[in-house]
Design an enzyme around this catalytic site. Structure first.
Site, PDB file in Angstrom:
ATOM      1  CB  SER A   1       5.621  -1.621  11.794  1.00 14.03           C
ATOM      2  OG  SER A   1       5.153  -0.314  12.053  1.00 14.03           O
TER       3      SER A   1
ATOM      4  CE  LYS B   1      -0.277   3.220   4.753  1.00 18.89           C
ATOM      5  NZ  LYS B   1      -0.176   3.303   6.196  1.00 18.89           N
TER       6      LYS B   1
ATOM      7  CD  GLU C   1      -3.004   5.450   6.763  1.00 20.40           C
ATOM      8  OE1 GLU C   1      -2.988   5.421   5.519  1.00 20.40           O
ATOM      9  OE2 GLU C   1      -2.077   5.011   7.469  1.00 20.40           O
TER      10      GLU C   1
ATOM     11  N   GLY D   1       2.691   2.490  10.686  1.00 17.77           N
ATOM     12  CA  GLY D   1       3.630   3.598  10.482  1.00 17.77           C
ATOM     13  C   GLY D   1       4.345   4.031  11.754  1.00 17.77           C
TER      14      GLY D   1
ATOM     15  CD  GLU E   1      -3.198  -2.362   7.401  1.00 19.69           C
ATOM     16  OE1 GLU E   1      -2.143  -2.650   6.837  1.00 19.69           O
ATOM     17  OE2 GLU E   1      -3.779  -1.266   7.250  1.00 19.69           O
TER      18      GLU E   1
ATOM     19  CG  HIS F   1      -5.816   1.794   5.275  1.00 17.79           C
ATOM     20  ND1 HIS F   1      -5.410   2.732   6.195  1.00 17.79           N
ATOM     21  CD2 HIS F   1      -4.774   0.947   5.115  1.00 17.79           C
ATOM     22  CE1 HIS F   1      -4.162   2.460   6.564  1.00 17.79           C
ATOM     23  NE2 HIS F   1      -3.753   1.372   5.924  1.00 17.79           N
TER      24      HIS F   1
ATOM     25  CG  ASN G   1      -1.771   1.200   1.376  1.00 20.30           C
ATOM     26  OD1 ASN G   1      -1.817   2.039   0.474  1.00 20.30           O
ATOM     27  ND2 ASN G   1      -2.451   1.325   2.504  1.00 20.30           N
TER      28      ASN G   1
END
Ligand code: 13P
Length: 262
Positions: free
Chosen positions: A214, A11, A98, A174, A168, A96, A9
């Site tokens: 990560s 992003k 985000e 991140g 996730e 996701h 991904n």
């Protein structure tokens, strides 16, 4: 046996030019190998077309990072499933964290998107995962079950079998803080068990469950060798060709090891 799936991904990173260099790098390393692992790259929308062209006749396929659930209409700024399939995109990441946090994605919209993705022959990668506060107050599984229940409303089991769920944990995205292989396995096993409760054992046994948060070359093998983890959704490390291919090679190693142990 479930096939491992490694998805990158990207992003909102890179350009068409830098993305092309990245794909060239990944292609260059994977070219010689007969892979028993699925590999997906998910560039930003603007780089999708180039990515599809560059990955033709390779072991890489292309996914998008989100989509709208309408086919067309007055939805300024959105991209429809038809626009993705026109380009040759095969996968789509849905829900996701985000997208949920910054753009108001909900279980209900994820549910609509899963339906439309299947309708258009796009393979959905459905993300779920708890916050740090939820983990610390022992609400991880309750929360993830509620996300799954909402996302899977009226999705028939024939489609659920083809689904990819990405676990996730938000606190591991991140941050460099990876869930331990045991923590990741525990939740992925819980996800499979819950799908078995919602549908049946055979359906749950077919669903592929990725871990994301990560994932790096150094921790990939241990995570991917867990019995209920069938791949990884990789953010940061998917932006560096050598790192991403190392993760793919770890998955390949897990697949080879499993073949020999059976
Ligand atoms: P990182 O691998 O950068 O933690 O990102 C994970 C992720 O969000 C993939 O979708």
């Amino acid at each position: 046996m479930r096939r491992q799936i490694i998805a990158g991904n990207w992003k909102m990173n890179g350009t068409i030019a830098s993305g092309s260099i990245l794909i060239e790098g990944i292609n260059g390393t994977l070219k010689e190998d007969e892979l028993s692992v699925d590999v997906v790259v998910c560039p930003p929308f603007t780089a999708l077309e180039r990515a599809v062209t560059m990955t033709r006749n390779t072991s890489i396929v292309v996914g998008a990072q989100t989509m709208d659930y309408h086919d067309a209409g007055a939805y300024t700024g959105e991209i429809s499933p038809l626009m993705l399939t026109e380009l040759g995109v095969r996968y789509v990441i849905l829900g996701h964290s985000e997208r949920r946090d910054y753009y108001g994605e909900t279980d209900a919209t994820v549910n609509e998107k899963i339906k439309r993705a299947f309708h258009h022959n796009l393979q959905p990668i459905v993300c779920v995962g708890e916050s740090l506060a939820q983990r610390e107050s022992n609400e991880t599984m309750t929360f993830i079950e509620s996300q799954l229940q909402g996302a899977l409303q009226h999705i028939p089991k024939e489609q659920v079998q083809q689904l990819i769920v990405a676990y996730e944990p938000i606190w591991a995205i991140g941050t460099g803080k990876t869930a331990t292989a045991e923590q990741a396995e525990e939740v992925c096993a819980g996800i499979r068990q819950y799908i078995s409760k919602l549908y049946d054992k055979a359906t749950a046994a077919d669903v592929r469950i990725q871990y994301g948060g990560s994932v790096k070359a150094e921790n990939a093998y241990e995570i991917l060798s867990q019995p209920n983890i069938d791949g990884a959704l990789v953010g940061g490390a998917s932006l560096v060709a050598d790192d991403f291919t190392s993760i793919i090679m770890s998955a390949q190693q897990v697949a080879t090891d499993m073949l020999h142990s059976n």
